[in-house]
Design a protein around this motif. Structure first.
Motif, PDB file in Angstrom:
ATOM      1  N   LYS A 104       0.839  -1.190   0.000  1.00 22.76           N
ATOM      2  CA  LYS A 104       0.000   0.000   0.000  1.00 22.76           C
ATOM      3  C   LYS A 104       0.876   1.243   0.000  1.00 22.76           C
ATOM      4  O   LYS A 104       1.865   1.315   0.740  1.00 22.76           O
ATOM      5  CB  LYS A 104      -0.897   0.005   1.240  1.00 22.76           C
ATOM      6  CG  LYS A 104      -1.879   1.179   1.294  1.00 22.76           C
ATOM      7  CD  LYS A 104      -2.745   1.124   2.535  1.00 22.76           C
ATOM      8  CE  LYS A 104      -3.705  -0.066   2.459  1.00 22.76           C
ATOM      9  NZ  LYS A 104      -4.647  -0.058   3.618  1.00 22.76           N
ATOM     10  N   ILE A 105       0.536   2.220  -0.849  1.00 22.02           N
ATOM     11  CA  ILE A 105       1.305   3.468  -0.900  1.00 22.02           C
ATOM     12  C   ILE A 105       1.001   4.263   0.375  1.00 22.02           C
ATOM     13  O   ILE A 105      -0.161   4.580   0.664  1.00 22.02           O
ATOM     14  CB  ILE A 105       0.937   4.301  -2.151  1.00 22.02           C
ATOM     15  CG1 ILE A 105       1.297   3.539  -3.440  1.00 22.02           C
ATOM     16  CG2 ILE A 105       1.635   5.654  -2.126  1.00 22.02           C
ATOM     17  CD1 ILE A 105       0.897   4.259  -4.714  1.00 22.02           C
ATOM     18  N   VAL A 106       2.047   4.577   1.108  1.00 21.40           N
ATOM     19  CA  VAL A 106       1.869   5.324   2.354  1.00 21.40           C
ATOM     20  C   VAL A 106       2.303   6.785   2.224  1.00 21.40           C
ATOM     21  O   VAL A 106       1.940   7.610   3.070  1.00 21.40           O
ATOM     22  CB  VAL A 106       2.636   4.646   3.513  1.00 21.40           C
ATOM     23  CG1 VAL A 106       2.009   3.303   3.835  1.00 21.40           C
ATOM     24  CG2 VAL A 106       4.112   4.499   3.180  1.00 21.40           C
ATOM     25  N   SER A 107       3.062   7.098   1.172  1.00 19.46           N
ATOM     26  CA  SER A 107       3.452   8.500   0.957  1.00 19.46           C
ATOM     27  C   SER A 107       3.851   8.699  -0.501  1.00 19.46           C
ATOM     28  O   SER A 107       4.331   7.773  -1.169  1.00 19.46           O
ATOM     29  CB  SER A 107       4.613   8.909   1.876  1.00 19.46           C
ATOM     30  OG  SER A 107       5.798   8.230   1.506  1.00 19.46           O
ATOM     31  N   VAL A 108       3.618   9.910  -1.000  1.00 13.09           N
ATOM     32  CA  VAL A 108       3.999  10.284  -2.373  1.00 13.09           C
ATOM     33  C   VAL A 108       4.773  11.587  -2.294  1.00 13.09           C
ATOM     34  O   VAL A 108       4.305  12.556  -1.691  1.00 13.09           O
ATOM     35  CB  VAL A 108       2.759  10.450  -3.276  1.00 13.09           C
ATOM     36  CG1 VAL A 108       3.183  10.891  -4.672  1.00 13.09           C
ATOM     37  CG2 VAL A 108       1.966   9.153  -3.352  1.00 13.09           C
ATOM     38  N   SER A 109       5.948  11.623  -2.895  1.00  2.49           N
ATOM     39  CA  SER A 109       6.838  12.786  -2.765  1.00  2.49           C
ATOM     40  C   SER A 109       6.789  13.734  -3.958  1.00  2.49           C
ATOM     41  O   SER A 109       7.464  14.773  -3.941  1.00  2.49           O
ATOM     42  CB  SER A 109       8.281  12.309  -2.567  1.00  2.49           C
ATOM     43  OG  SER A 109       8.374  11.433  -1.469  1.00  2.49           O
ATOM     44  N   VAL A 110       6.056  13.386  -4.994  1.00  2.00           N
ATOM     45  CA  VAL A 110       6.031  14.215  -6.206  1.00  2.00           C
ATOM     46  C   VAL A 110       4.586  14.457  -6.632  1.00  2.00           C
ATOM     47  O   VAL A 110       3.658  13.827  -6.128  1.00  2.00           O
ATOM     48  CB  VAL A 110       6.799  13.541  -7.354  1.00  2.00           C
ATOM     49  CG1 VAL A 110       8.284  13.389  -7.027  1.00  2.00           C
ATOM     50  CG2 VAL A 110       6.186  12.186  -7.703  1.00  2.00           C
ATOM     51  N   SER A 111       4.423  15.379  -7.592  1.00  2.22           N
ATOM     52  CA  SER A 111       3.113  15.641  -8.183  1.00  2.22           C
ATOM     53  C   SER A 111       3.309  15.900  -9.676  1.00  2.22           C
ATOM     54  O   SER A 111       4.440  15.974 -10.172  1.00  2.22           O
ATOM     55  CB  SER A 111       2.458  16.856  -7.510  1.00  2.22           C
ATOM     56  OG  SER A 111       3.269  18.002  -7.649  1.00  2.22           O
ATOM     57  N   LEU A 112       2.217  16.032 -10.380  1.00  2.30           N
ATOM     58  CA  LEU A 112       2.284  16.262 -11.822  1.00  2.30           C
ATOM     59  C   LEU A 112       3.090  17.524 -12.117  1.00  2.30           C
ATOM     60  O   LEU A 112       2.836  18.585 -11.569  1.00  2.30           O
ATOM     61  CB  LEU A 112       0.864  16.423 -12.389  1.00  2.30           C
ATOM     62  CG  LEU A 112       0.755  16.620 -13.906  1.00  2.30           C
ATOM     63  CD1 LEU A 112       1.238  15.391 -14.650  1.00  2.30           C
ATOM     64  CD2 LEU A 112      -0.692  16.935 -14.277  1.00  2.30           C
TER      65      LEU A 112
END
Length: 325
Positions: A104-112
């Protein structure tokens, strides 16, 4: 007795008048016929001398018919042949980003639109399941570039085949286009093309063919080509639809005239050339035709004037008035 004589005399006069009527009618008809013949003879005589009715483009001259035309000087020019097709603008290098392990993804460090370098953290995946606890797996950027697809959101369950995001080099774009099979013989690297975009219809972006597929697609009967822009432009974005005008061949060394100046007679191509103020029907040999401009291989000499407007009213030997002079 006198009344009877008077009555007889009146009847005699009426009968005489009635007998004269047919002769009068016949005389009038005969007179009209004579006038008609005289008028016809006179009209034909005037027409033969150039004084009769003239069609569109005609003017009366001294004893002759003169038609008005527009001419163009025969000269050599280069015809640039081309192929129109469509294409898609893409990044030259683009890669999907996958996790090394499911979870499960618990964090995302980038965006579009985020710019990343190779090795930068993209997301963090927790592979733990109920009753177990594992170390989080860090997903990193495999190449430097820009995030061109929105990353999956936190809480999303992924596996090793799930695309978390896409990274592309948006500073270096290319156009992928497909060319119909009938034009395959002229395809090669180095060909130039003009690119137009729906967002900027009045602008032309130049490009060059850098790669040509070695095979023809058996389904679409087309061959894929890759073009690179000659100059970087911030207005151009990956994903845009492109109209491609691919310049294929140049035809030079021959006189060119508008194809509308060609007159087809008896299965022969002809043009009207102006000589000493008169039209001369001249047979010619045609070459390549591009955008209604045709090559003349034989039959014309540079500097001669060719009728390009007024073809319908001109004929061989007729005197002309050239409004182009």
């Amino acid at each position: 007795m006198s009344d009877e004589v008077s009555t007889n005399a009146s009847a005699s006069k009426n009968a005489e008048k009635k007998s004269k009527v047919p002769f009068i009618i016949v005389g009038i008809v005969a007179l009209l016929a004579i006038l008609t013949v005289l008028y016809t003879v006179s009209y034909k005589k005037k027409s033969s001398q150039g004084g009769g009715f003239l069609g569109f483009g005609g003017v009366s001259g001294a004893g002759q018919t003169v038609v008005t035309v527009r001419t163009q000087e025969a000269s050599k020019s280069v015809l640039h042949d081309y192929v129109n097709t469509n294409g898609e603008i893409e990044t030259q290098s683009s890669i999907d980003v996958f996790p090394d392990i499911g979870g499960k993804i618990v964090s995302v460090s980038v965006s579009l639109g985020t710019t990343v370098k190779r090795g930068d953290e993209i997301a963090e995946v927790d592979p733990s399941v109920p009753g177990t606890e594992y170390k989080h797996s860090i997903v990193t950027a495999p190449i430097s570039g820009t995030i061109t697809k929105s990353p999956l959101k936190t809480g999303t369950t992924v596996n090793t085949a799930s695309t978390i995001t896409v990274i592309g080099d948006v500073s270096n774009l290319q156009i992928t286009a497909n060319v119909p099979e009938r034009y395959v013989s002229v395809l090669k690297t180095g060909l130039k093309a003009d690119i137009t975009l729906e967002a900027y219809p009045d602008s032309i972006f130049t490009s060059t063919v850098t790669r040509v597929s070695p095979v023809v697609d058996s389904t679409s009967r087309t061959k894929e080509i890759i073009l690179n822009f000659d100059k970087k432009d911030p207005r151009v974005n990956a994903g845009m639809f492109a109209k491609v005008k691919l310049w294929t061949q140049d035809y030079s060394g021959a006189i060119t005239i508008p194809s509308g100046a060609i007159v087809e007679k008896n299965d022969t191509s002809n043009v009207y050339v102006i000589k000493d103020g008169k039209a001369e029907l001249r047979p010619v040999t045609l070459g390549k035709n591009v955008d209604n401009v045709v090559q003349i291989l034989t039959g014309l000499t540079e500097g001669e004037r060719v009728v390009v407007e007024g073809i319908r009213v001109v004929s061989d030997g007729v005197s002309v008035h050239d409004i182009a002079l």
